[in-house]
Structures are given as structure tokens and as C-alpha cells.
Design a protein around this motif. Structure first.
Motif, short mmCIF file in Angstrom:
data_model
loop_
_atom_site.label_atom_id
_atom_site.label_comp_id
_atom_site.label_asym_id
_atom_site.label_seq_id
_atom_site.Cartn_x
_atom_site.Cartn_y
_atom_site.Cartn_z
N ALA A 107 27.11 -9.44 11.85
CA ALA A 107 25.71 -9.24 11.46
C ALA A 107 25.29 -10.27 10.41
O ALA A 107 24.15 -10.77 10.43
CB ALA A 107 25.51 -7.83 10.92
N GLN B 103 22.90 -12.68 12.38
CA GLN B 103 21.56 -12.15 12.13
C GLN B 103 21.09 -12.33 10.69
O GLN B 103 20.02 -11.86 10.33
CB GLN B 103 21.52 -10.66 12.50
N VAL C 291 22.11 -11.05 7.88
CA VAL C 291 22.00 -9.82 7.08
C VAL C 291 22.64 -10.04 5.71
O VAL C 291 23.75 -10.57 5.62
CB VAL C 291 22.68 -8.64 7.81
N ARG D 99 19.56 -2.97 5.67
CA ARG D 99 19.33 -3.77 6.89
C ARG D 99 20.59 -3.73 7.76
O ARG D 99 20.51 -3.60 8.99
CB ARG D 99 19.00 -5.20 6.50
N LEU E 217 20.97 -2.23 11.72
CA LEU E 217 21.42 -3.07 12.84
C LEU E 217 22.78 -2.65 13.39
O LEU E 217 23.08 -2.91 14.56
CB LEU E 217 21.48 -4.53 12.39
N THR E 218 23.63 -2.03 12.55
CA THR E 218 24.99 -1.71 13.01
C THR E 218 25.29 -0.21 13.04
O THR E 218 26.30 0.18 13.61
CB THR E 218 26.03 -2.38 12.10
N ARG E 219 24.47 0.61 12.38
CA ARG E 219 24.66 2.06 12.24
C ARG E 219 25.71 2.41 11.20
O ARG E 219 26.12 3.58 11.10
CB ARG E 219 25.00 2.73 13.59
#
Length: 458
Positions: free
Chosen positions: A388, A392, A394, A399, A403-405
Motif C-alpha cells: 500500500a 498507493q 499510503v 488511509r 485500503l487494506t482493512r
């Protein structure tokens, strides 16, 4: 005046009990809510079923303190509204949402004292999710509440004063402890010499624990780097590196943890302002020396305000109770306030010594493999966090959660947040405080799906 004051105390450990005692002695009847079936908190946890063990058997050198606290709570029970085995899962509009069993209620309050304590800080490594791996606190719960060990051949691993305390409690109870593996180097323990001037009894007691463990044949190793826990269906052994060499010990259970982390979700839901505590390497609610937070009428005491131990919890609980009385315009004994604040300041300085003696393993985040599970609730691996960051861009924890939980599971980040912060900070080359903290969301812990909000005010 006291008739208009309806305080709610969350937690019936050392901090919550002392706060309740102060209020009761001034003619105020607080509501005390606790998740446990009986008062005492984690450190002075009581047995679920009475057995032949004495207070000395359960609490060792702290037996007198534990007994005094339990007797104090028993003595004020008829002057408080006590709700054991009850979870406060939300705070809103000067009221708490609490659930007991399958029934929820709303409890209005005029003032709020949060004495929520702390939980273990866990840093994942290969095998940490195997059956037979417990946190240090979980290992202690099994011994104190249920009178059983977590295994027949136990290894305790990690760092912090709790590591030695739990290992010593197991040995004294007759359990077989194979080894104590401390990630801190032996040289760090020399810092404890400084602590002899501030808290000599505490330091000497710690030395005694280590000496008794060694005298009983327990291997005590320092400066270890955990590599993995072996096993298929459950724990079969632990592997570590020490001075460049790999070692393995057979065992069937591991107690594991790196000091403690404060339980702060309710403070977040109450709207309290947070600051980053460099010593605890974590965010905590901002508070003054009396326990007042940034929210009027909200106080915090004990390890939920920052890790300081049981003695400090009792003192800060009493101080928070006195602060509430002061703010309500009631008379207080100011000489006692001075005593409490001096003792708390002394303990705070001693905590600096302890953190030097049991340093956080800052190299952990860079050395952990991508395929190690980071968030067990959502089955998120360390590599997912690094991806991430790489793919992305991050660099902020919420955030990352979106995006990843990470942190979206049953524990709401209580178990994985500390590790996620470290991995994220290392991956994006920032400090832990720079990546932020997870925003608390109700319910702070799982509640039954069939619970229906009754809107009942107590």
C-alpha cells in the motif's frame, strides 16, 4: 450539590476503585461499570471460583495491596451502583451505551472517569497465531482466574517488567517454565541501578524474580531476536537468534508481549484530545496532573492514561476523584493532593528508567517478513501494508485501514494497531507519530447482534 452529581466510572481496577472510594466518602453515589465479574483489575484479578490458593499464592509480594483493594471495594459496594460483566461500547451525548449479556442500556452521567487500563502490545512474527501462543496478560488471566497454566512446558518471550512477573508467578505456582527470552540486551538492565534511588523495593523485587527463576533452573536469555514459533496444530517449539547463532527450545506454549498499550477508545469517543507519548511509543489522551482531559467533566486515570503500573493507578484514581470534587465545587483535602502529585511524579521518573531497561525493539518492523500475518482478524499480511505504501502512496494509518482493512476486525485495531503503526512508519520512512492513529468506532468491542438499543437511562 451531591444530588446533582451522577458520575460514571468505567473500570473497577486499582484506579477505578480508588476514584469510587473518594466520591463515596464525599457522599456521592457513582455508577461503576466493569467488564470483569469482580473488582481488582488485571493486576489484582480475583478467582472465578474460590479454591485453596491464598492471597499470597495469587499475588505474591503484592498480596497486602490486593487484599486492601478488594476489601475497600467490598466496603463501598452498598454505596455505589455496580455493574460487573458489563461493556461500555459507546459514549455519546453525556451517556454511555453499555451491554450486559444480551441487554443494552443507556446510562446518563454528569461526570466521567475512565479507568480502562491497558492490554498487551504484540509484535507479530512467524507462528504467533498458532494455538498455544498467549499474550503475557492472557497467561496471567489463566493462572489467576482459573488456576491453570497455558501449557506443560512454557516459554515466556518479549520484554518489559511483566515478562518476569508472569514467569515468576508460573514457577511459584508449580508450572514448568522452560525459558524466559528477553529481547532487551543485558546491558540495558544496568539502567535499573538508577531506579534504586527512586523505587528501591520495586527494583529489588525485579532482581529477586530473575534470581529465583535462574535458581529454579529456568534459562533466562537476553538480547534475543525471535525468529519463529514452530508447530502445525499447536506450538511445538520456539526459535530465536542470539549473538549471531540460532537456537531452538521445545515447548508447547508461549506467553508473549512487549510491555503494554493503553486502552483509549472510550477517551476518543468522549472527544478527548490526544498527544503522542514518546516513552510509551503510542498516542494517549492529553491530561493534566489531576487527570483532567481536554473535555470538561471527563477524567482519566490508571494505565489508560499512560503506562505507569498499579501503584500509580491507585494514586491517579484517587487524584481524579478529588479533581472531580474540586470541579463540582466541593471541599477537598489539599494537603493530600500534594502528596499524591509528588508520588505520581516520582513514579513517572521511574518509568523512564524502566523504558531504558526494557527498550522497544525498534528494528523489528524492518526485519519482519512480508508473509507474516499482521492483522489476524482480517488476515492482512505485513506485505500488504508495504504494498500500500509502495503502490498507493499510503502514509497515514486511517488511509491504510480504508485500503487494506487493517483494524476493521473484531478487535477494532486493539491488537494490531501498534504493529501496523511500526510497519507503516518504517515502510514510508516516517516516525510512528507522523502516521497517526486509528480513530475509534463504536462498538469498541464486539457485542451480540441481537442486542437491541432500549434507550433506557439508569
Amino acid at each position: 450539590m451531591s444530588d446533582a452529581i451522577r458520575p460514571l466510572i468505567v473500570g473497577a481496577g486499582p484506579a477505578g476503585i480508588r476514584a469510587a472510594q473518594v466520591l463515596v466518602n464525599s457522599g456521592i453515589r457513582p455508577v461503576v461499570i466493569d467488564e470483569a465479574p469482580s473488582g481488582g483489575g488485571q493486576i489484582y484479578r480475583q478467582r472465578l471460583v474460590p479454591d485453596e490458593r491464598s492471597a499470597k499464592d495469587l499475588y505474591g509480594s503484592e498480596a497486602a495491596k490486593a487484599t486492601n483493594l478488594h476489601e475497600t471495594f467490598a466496603g463501598i459496594r452498598d454505596r455505589i451502583d455496580y455493574l460487573p460483566e458489563t461493556l461500555v461500547w459507546n459514549l455519546r451525548d453525556k451517556a454511555a451505551d453499555a451491554v450486559t449479556g444480551h441487554r443494552t442500556r443507556r446510562i446518563a452521567f454528569s461526570h466521567l472517569i475512565l479507568a480502562t487500563g491497558a492490554t498487551d502490545r504484540v509484535l507479530p512474527f512467524p507462528g504467533w497465531t498458532l494455538p498455544g501462543v498467549f499474550t503475557l496478560g492472557g497467561s496471567q488471566v489463566a493462572l489467576k482466574s482459573q488456576g491453570c497454566a497455558i501449557g506443560e512446558e512454557v516459554v515466556f518471550l518479549g520484554s518489559g517488567p511483566l515478562l518476569y512477573l508472569v514467569a515468576w508467578q508460573y514457577v511459584k505456582a508449580g508450572a514448568s517454565v522452560v525459558a524466559v527470552l528477553d529481547t532487551a540486551p543485558f546491558s540495558a538492565k544496568l539502567q535499573l541501578i538508577r531506579g534504586l534511588f527512586a523505587q528501591p523495593s520495586v527494583v529489588l523485587r525485579g532482581f529477586r524474580y530473575a534470581a529465583e527463576l535462574m535458581a529454579r533452573g529456568v534459562a533466562v536469555r537476553f538480547g534475543v531476536q525471535p525468529l519463529r514459533i514452530d508447530g502445525t496444530a499447536r506450538v511445538e517449539g520456539v526459535v530465536w537468534r542470539e549473538r549471531g547463532k540460532e537456537h531452538r527450545l521445545a515447548c508447547d506454549a508461549v506467553g508473549y508481549g512487549f510491555s503494554l498499550r493503553s486502552e483509549t477508545q472510550l477517551a476518543d469517543l468522549a472527544g478527548c484530545r490526544f498527544i503522542f507519548d514518546e516513552r510509551d511509543r503510542a498516542w494517549r489522551p492529553e491530561r493534566d496532573g489531576a487527570g483532567r482531559t481536554s473535555m470538561p467533566g471527563v477524567y482519566i486515570a490508571g494505565d489508560g492514561a499512560g503506562i505507569a503500573g498499579a501503584d500509580a493507578a491507585e494514586l491517579s484514581g484517587e487524584r481524579a476523584g478529588l479533581a472531580l470534587l474540586e470541579d463540582a465545587g466541593m471541599s477537598v483535602y489539599h494537603a493530600r493532593i500534594g502528596v499524591l502529585e509528588r508520588k505520581l511524579a516520582c513514579i513517572s521518573k521511574f518509568r523512564d528508567v524502566l523504558e531504558s531497561a526494557f527498550p522497544f525493539p525498534a528494528v523489528w518492523a524492518n526485519g519482519i517478513a512480508d508473509d507474516v500475518t499482521l492483522c489476524r482478524c482480517e488476515e492482512i499480511a505485513v506485505g500488504d501494508v508495504r504494498a500500500a505504501v509502495r503502490d498507493q502512496g499510503v502514509f497515514e494509518l486511517n488511509r491504510l485501514k480504508a485500503l487494506t482493512r487493517v483494524g476493521m476486525g473484531r478487535c477494532q485495531g486493539r491488537m494490531c494497531e501498534s504493529a501496523a503503526v511500526e510497519v507503516l512508519a518504517a515502510a514510508c520512512d516516517r516516525s510512528p507519530d507522523a502516521v497517526g492513529r486509528l480513530r475509534a468506532q463504536p462498538p469498541i468491542k464486539p457485542i451480540p447482534l441481537e442486542v437491541a438499543a432500549e434507550g433506557e437511562a439508569a
